[in-house]
Design a protein around this motif. Structure first.
Motif, PDB file in Angstrom:
ATOM      1  N   ILE A 116      62.065  -2.598  11.003  1.00 62.60           N
ATOM      2  CA  ILE A 116      61.363  -3.195   9.869  1.00 62.60           C
ATOM      3  C   ILE A 116      60.519  -4.374  10.329  1.00 62.60           C
ATOM      4  O   ILE A 116      60.898  -5.116  11.241  1.00 62.60           O
ATOM      5  CB  ILE A 116      62.385  -3.624   8.778  1.00 62.60           C
ATOM      6  N   VAL A 117      59.368  -4.529   9.690  1.00 64.20           N
ATOM      7  CA  VAL A 117      58.496  -5.681   9.905  1.00 64.20           C
ATOM      8  C   VAL A 117      58.341  -6.390   8.565  1.00 64.20           C
ATOM      9  O   VAL A 117      58.011  -5.743   7.557  1.00 64.20           O
ATOM     10  CB  VAL A 117      57.119  -5.264  10.440  1.00 64.20           C
ATOM     11  N   VAL A 118      58.590  -7.690   8.536  1.00 65.91           N
ATOM     12  CA  VAL A 118      58.459  -8.479   7.314  1.00 65.91           C
ATOM     13  C   VAL A 118      57.513  -9.636   7.587  1.00 65.91           C
ATOM     14  O   VAL A 118      57.683 -10.373   8.560  1.00 65.91           O
ATOM     15  CB  VAL A 118      59.821  -9.012   6.829  1.00 65.91           C
ATOM     16  N   LEU A 119      56.510  -9.783   6.735  1.00 63.87           N
ATOM     17  CA  LEU A 119      55.584 -10.906   6.813  1.00 63.87           C
ATOM     18  C   LEU A 119      55.640 -11.681   5.504  1.00 63.87           C
ATOM     19  O   LEU A 119      55.511 -11.098   4.421  1.00 63.87           O
ATOM     20  CB  LEU A 119      54.152 -10.420   7.063  1.00 63.87           C
ATOM     21  N   THR A 120      55.860 -12.984   5.604  1.00 65.11           N
ATOM     22  CA  THR A 120      55.843 -13.839   4.420  1.00 65.11           C
ATOM     23  C   THR A 120      54.400 -14.127   4.022  1.00 65.11           C
ATOM     24  O   THR A 120      53.450 -13.795   4.749  1.00 65.11           O
ATOM     25  CB  THR A 120      56.571 -15.153   4.690  1.00 65.11           C
ATOM     26  N   GLY A 121      54.243 -14.772   2.881  1.00 62.81           N
ATOM     27  CA  GLY A 121      52.908 -15.144   2.444  1.00 62.81           C
ATOM     28  C   GLY A 121      52.190 -16.028   3.448  1.00 62.81           C
ATOM     29  O   GLY A 121      50.983 -15.871   3.692  1.00 62.81           O
ATOM     30  N   ALA A 155      46.785  -3.506  11.829  1.00 67.32           N
ATOM     31  CA  ALA A 155      46.551  -4.056  13.167  1.00 67.32           C
ATOM     32  C   ALA A 155      47.701  -4.943  13.629  1.00 67.32           C
ATOM     33  O   ALA A 155      47.874  -5.164  14.832  1.00 67.32           O
ATOM     34  CB  ALA A 155      45.251  -4.855  13.184  1.00 67.32           C
ATOM     35  N   GLN A 156      48.517  -5.444  12.694  1.00 69.47           N
ATOM     36  CA  GLN A 156      49.620  -6.329  13.024  1.00 69.47           C
ATOM     37  C   GLN A 156      50.971  -5.613  12.989  1.00 69.47           C
ATOM     38  O   GLN A 156      52.002  -6.251  13.186  1.00 69.47           O
ATOM     39  CB  GLN A 156      49.651  -7.506  12.032  1.00 69.47           C
ATOM     40  N   THR A 157      50.964  -4.298  12.747  1.00 69.22           N
ATOM     41  CA  THR A 157      52.215  -3.563  12.573  1.00 69.22           C
ATOM     42  C   THR A 157      52.189  -2.302  13.418  1.00 69.22           C
ATOM     43  O   THR A 157      51.669  -1.268  12.986  1.00 69.22           O
ATOM     44  CB  THR A 157      52.435  -3.194  11.092  1.00 69.22           C
ATOM     45  N   PRO A 158      52.695  -2.336  14.636  1.00 71.10           N
ATOM     46  CA  PRO A 158      52.724  -1.132  15.467  1.00 71.10           C
ATOM     47  C   PRO A 158      53.439   0.026  14.767  1.00 71.10           C
ATOM     48  O   PRO A 158      54.385  -0.172  14.016  1.00 71.10           O
ATOM     49  CB  PRO A 158      53.492  -1.592  16.708  1.00 71.10           C
ATOM     50  N   SER A 159      52.944   1.223  15.022  1.00 72.03           N
ATOM     51  CA  SER A 159      53.388   2.484  14.424  1.00 72.03           C
ATOM     52  C   SER A 159      52.786   2.725  13.053  1.00 72.03           C
ATOM     53  O   SER A 159      52.898   3.831  12.515  1.00 72.03           O
ATOM     54  CB  SER A 159      54.921   2.611  14.335  1.00 72.03           C
ATOM     55  N   ASN A 185      54.970  -7.758  19.314  1.00 69.98           N
ATOM     56  CA  ASN A 185      55.553  -6.496  18.870  1.00 69.98           C
ATOM     57  C   ASN A 185      54.857  -5.348  19.587  1.00 69.98           C
ATOM     58  O   ASN A 185      53.767  -5.516  20.140  1.00 69.98           O
ATOM     59  CB  ASN A 185      55.445  -6.340  17.341  1.00 69.98           C
ATOM     60  N   PHE A 186      55.485  -4.188  19.590  1.00 68.16           N
ATOM     61  CA  PHE A 186      54.899  -3.029  20.244  1.00 68.16           C
ATOM     62  C   PHE A 186      55.533  -1.756  19.708  1.00 68.16           C
ATOM     63  O   PHE A 186      56.619  -1.777  19.119  1.00 68.16           O
ATOM     64  CB  PHE A 186      55.108  -3.088  21.768  1.00 68.16           C
ATOM     65  N   SER A 187      54.850  -0.648  19.924  1.00 63.33           N
ATOM     66  CA  SER A 187      55.428   0.669  19.684  1.00 63.33           C
ATOM     67  C   SER A 187      54.871   1.644  20.705  1.00 63.33           C
ATOM     68  O   SER A 187      53.705   1.551  21.102  1.00 63.33           O
ATOM     69  CB  SER A 187      55.135   1.171  18.264  1.00 63.33           C
ATOM     70  N   VAL A 188      55.719   2.555  21.146  1.00 70.70           N
ATOM     71  CA  VAL A 188      55.336   3.643  22.037  1.00 70.70           C
ATOM     72  C   VAL A 188      55.718   4.945  21.344  1.00 70.70           C
ATOM     73  O   VAL A 188      56.884   5.130  20.968  1.00 70.70           O
ATOM     74  CB  VAL A 188      56.047   3.539  23.405  1.00 70.70           C
ATOM     75  N   LEU A 189      54.742   5.832  21.131  1.00 68.64           N
ATOM     76  CA  LEU A 189      54.978   7.073  20.403  1.00 68.64           C
ATOM     77  C   LEU A 189      54.626   8.282  21.262  1.00 68.64           C
ATOM     78  O   LEU A 189      53.641   8.273  22.002  1.00 68.64           O
ATOM     79  CB  LEU A 189      54.123   7.128  19.129  1.00 68.64           C
ATOM     80  N   ASP A 190      55.444   9.310  21.144  1.00 67.64           N
ATOM     81  CA  ASP A 190      55.159  10.620  21.722  1.00 67.64           C
ATOM     82  C   ASP A 190      55.366  11.617  20.590  1.00 67.64           C
ATOM     83  O   ASP A 190      56.494  11.976  20.257  1.00 67.64           O
ATOM     84  CB  ASP A 190      56.083  10.920  22.898  1.00 67.64           C
TER      85      ASP A 190
END
Length: 713
Positions: free
Chosen positions: A51-56, A72-76, A566-571
């Motif tokens: 999970i990614v949470v961004l406050t105001g 752009a700020q949330t990988p995947s 943060n990062f994500s790697v997808l296959d």
């Protein structure tokens, strides 16, 4: 221009260490982040979800103003604006084609209630308390249409702490002007209200020369890429006792533009910000939504939450089909398409929530949705198409959590979904106007689907600072039919995931990493042979699609500095499906005859192999306030947009830099300067199919910079 921007970037980067030496700030722990998507308030570090949470405040510091900039700020997470349709995917699961029968696979909830279609995803994140992105199937609490994940957007709500509010104004290049304000006030000891609104204007970064197609003879009636939007929200909160809390809100949105500034590869190779349309283009989306949420805590055994919403949406679109002018390219002339959609829907949910201090904690609930969308499409060929899409859903769900031993928790959740999707039998295609000759009558009907979903989770809190989880979860998106009665089945995603969340250095460093493997069966992939006729869409189910990957993030605060990444790697690869590649797919008449190809092993759309970001900020205490410079780098890998995978079907990778410096006064006012796409990179934000050509593209905005003055009280 670029020289000045590069110099500014160098000065900002060099200044940050100097400020750190000039004064230091005592290290403070990172603030606890609370997640509410699972109907309870939970610490994000103890929540068994990627999970990614961004406050105001996070949204402002990172320049996140809507779902597009959130991606752009949330990988995947992938988001592409295609005008009347928004392609919204998490881990490659969601929606990747424009068709009236398709529904999203990432569920969006705004203020606790479901948003039924993607047309309104262009709203501004204004007066927002938090945004929560849940990655992976959310088949228990969120339910149907959450096979890829879910997005929860939570507005700032009225409280009972007296009068408070803010006002802000922004001015920037590209004619950007924005005004916003919000105020909370008490109507009585038991009633409070909040009223907020935002008005935004922005010019286009493109120049449309119009039908003449010549510089100095601009005759365009529209300038695609511009923006005018308004968002208003009024809330009333009634709390007559500690047991009763009722919130009623009404939200109004009005987004207007001249459409997307799309360009053809064969007319203006990238980067080219000069277009010439001979048709006036428009994209107007507006809605009214009323939401009510009641919390009742008068029972000892459980709390009750009831929520519901009603929304009416209007969308009017007109596009230039050939993206050119017949004056310069008569052979490409293809007219224009108009789409008029009107939808309305009801949605509701009831929750029973047990207290947190029991050995067995449980939640039970039921939801419903009743959605209607009549629409009229006028094609460039003079045909008129009327369809009326219908969708209903009923579901019951529940989850129980039990402590097996000290620090070890087992959660078992399930949901049963009943869906009814399709079109009414009064649709038709007419020639010569809506009342003209009816060449085709559409009688696809409504199809019933049902599917169980849910999850099993094992949590182990090794210490208060280290949390492990393993989960098996199932997500589901119902099937349906095209207007031409071509039926397709439901899709399901079975997700195996394990994660580790940890805190170090007295909570000044937090980390989270998850690994997952998803079996994606019945994957709905849609192809539209005639891009000017959405009703020609053909949807197929693909079995055997596999998605696996790793996601991670961290945040560190030390001596006034905050570093996060943060990062994500997808296959993500297709299963077994044979398709026909049409004549001319690859340009220059190739292939000369239709050929067959099997998708197995090809990367699915909107699943970049690598995405990531890194941000650095510094809080410098000063007399009378604080100064906070920050810089952020984000990278999104290349991604396909269709299974054909011709060269023009891939969005290239991009790396963007944003910077901001803000002064916050102790007296409540602040002044911030920002630069988005600081290095003024030319990048392609979308690619797509075009008639009589080899595809088109949309460029992202060039460097955007400006200042924001705000006051809080």
């Amino acid at each position: 221009m670029k020289t000045r921007i590069h110099t500014a970037c160098l000065l900002a980067t060099c200044a940050m260490p100097a400020m750190a030496f000039a004064q230091t700030t005592e290290s403070e722990p990172l603030a606890e982040i609370v997640v509410t998507a699972e109907r309870r308030s939970q610490d994000i570090q103890k929540t068994p979800i990627s999970i990614v949470v961004l406050t105001g405040e996070d949204l402002k510091e990172r320049g996140v103003t809507d779902i597009n900039t959130l991606a752009a700020q949330t990988p995947s997470l992938s988001y592409t604006d295609n005008g009347n349709t928004k392609y919204f995917n998490i881990r490659g699961v969601g929606i990747s084609e424009s068709a009236p029968n398709q529904t999203v696979g990432v569920a969006v909830h705004w203020d606790g209630t479901y948003v039924a279609r993607e047309f309104v995803f262009g709203d501004s994140f204004f007066d927002i308390a938090s945004v929560e992105v849940l990655r992976g199937p959310q088949g228990t609490y969120t339910g149907q249409n959450a096979s890829g994940g879910a997005l929860y957007v939570n507005s700032v709500r009225p409280d009972f702490d007296g009068t408070s509010g803010f006002a802000e104004a922004t001015i920037g290049n590209l004619g950007h002007r924005q005004l916003g304000s919000g105020v909370t006030f008490q109507l009585s000891d038991t009633m409070a209200a909040r009223v907020s609104g935002q008005l935004e204007r922005r010019d286009s970064a493109y120049t449309n020369l119009g039908p003449a197609g010549k510089k100095g003879q601009v005759s365009a009636l529209s300038q695609p890429g511009n923006l005018s939007r308004f968002l208003g929200r009024a809330q009333v909160r009634f709390r007559p006792s500690e047991d009763i809390d009722l919130l009623v809100m009404h939200q109004v949105s009005d987004n207007n533009s001249d459409g997307l500034p799309n360009q053809r590869f064969d007319v203006g190779p990238p980067p080219n910000r000069t277009i010439a349309y001979d048709a006036e283009t428009r994209l107007d989306v507006s809605y009214n939504r009323t939401t009510a949420i009641l919390d009742y805590k008068g029972f000892d055994a459980f709390d009750v939450r009831v929520s519901g919403a009603y929304q009416e949406t209007k969308q009017n679109l007109r596009s230039d089909d050939d993206l050119t002018t017949a004056t310069l390219y008569p052979a490409l002339a293809a007219g224009s398409t108009s789409i008029r959609l009107r939808d309305h829907y009801y949605t509701g949910e009831v929750n029973l929530i047990s207290p947190d201090d029991q050995r067995v904690r449980w939640t039970a609930g039921a939801t419903f949705l009743d959605y209607t969308q009549p629409g009229v499409i006028q094609t460039g060929g003079g045909a008129y198409i009327y369809v009326n899409a219908r969708r209903k859903n009923e579901a019951v769900f529940g989850e129980a959590a039990m402590d097996l031993m000290d620090g070890v928790e087992l959660r078992l959740g399930g949901r049963y979904n009943w869906d009814h999707a399709g079109f009414t039998n009064d649709g038709y295609l007419a020639i010569g106007g809506m009342d003209g000759f009816r060449a085709i009558n559409f009688t696809p009907g409504i199809i019933d689907f049902k599917e169980p979903t849910g999850r099993a989770v094992l949590n182990w809190e090794i210490t208060p600072d280290h949390f492990l989880y393993a989960t098996v979860s199932k997500g589901y998106k119902p099937g349906g039919t095209t207007p031409m009665s071509l039926r397709y089945g439901s899709e399901t995603v079975l997700n195996y995931e394990a994660g580790w969340k940890a805190s170090f250095l007295d909570n000044r460093l937090t980390t989270s990493v998850s690994v997952f493997h998803m079996n994606y069966d019945g994957y709905q992939t849609t192809y539209t042979p005639d891009v000017n006729n959405p009703t020609s869409a053909i949807t197929r189910n693909v079995d055997g699609t596999k998605i696996k990957g790793v996601e991670g993030q961290f945040a560190l605060r030390q001596s006034g500095f905050t570093l996060d990444g943060n990062f994500s790697v997808l296959d993500a690869t297709y299963g077994d499906l044979t398709i026909v590649e049409p004549v001319g797919l690859y340009g220059n008449g190739r292939p000369t005859v239709a050929t067959t190809a099997n998708l197995k092993g090809r990367t699915i759309p909107y699943a970049p192999k690598f995405s990531g970001g890194l941000g650095l900020s510094y809080d410098a205490a000063m007399d009378g306030g604080s100064l906070t410079p920050s810089i952020r780098v984000s990278h999104v890998g290349a991604q396909w947009v269709t299974f054909f995978q011709a060269p023009y079907h891939q969005i290239p990778q991009r790396t963007l830099v944003n910077a901001r410096i803000a002064y916050q006064s102790d007296e409540g006012w602040s002044l911030a300067a920002y630069a988005n796409n600081l290095l003024d990179e030319d990048y392609i934000s979308n690619v797509f199919q075009t008639p009589n050509g080899v595809g088109g593209y949309t460029l992202g905005n060039p460097a955007e910079y400006g200042v924001t003055l705000s006051y809080r009280f």
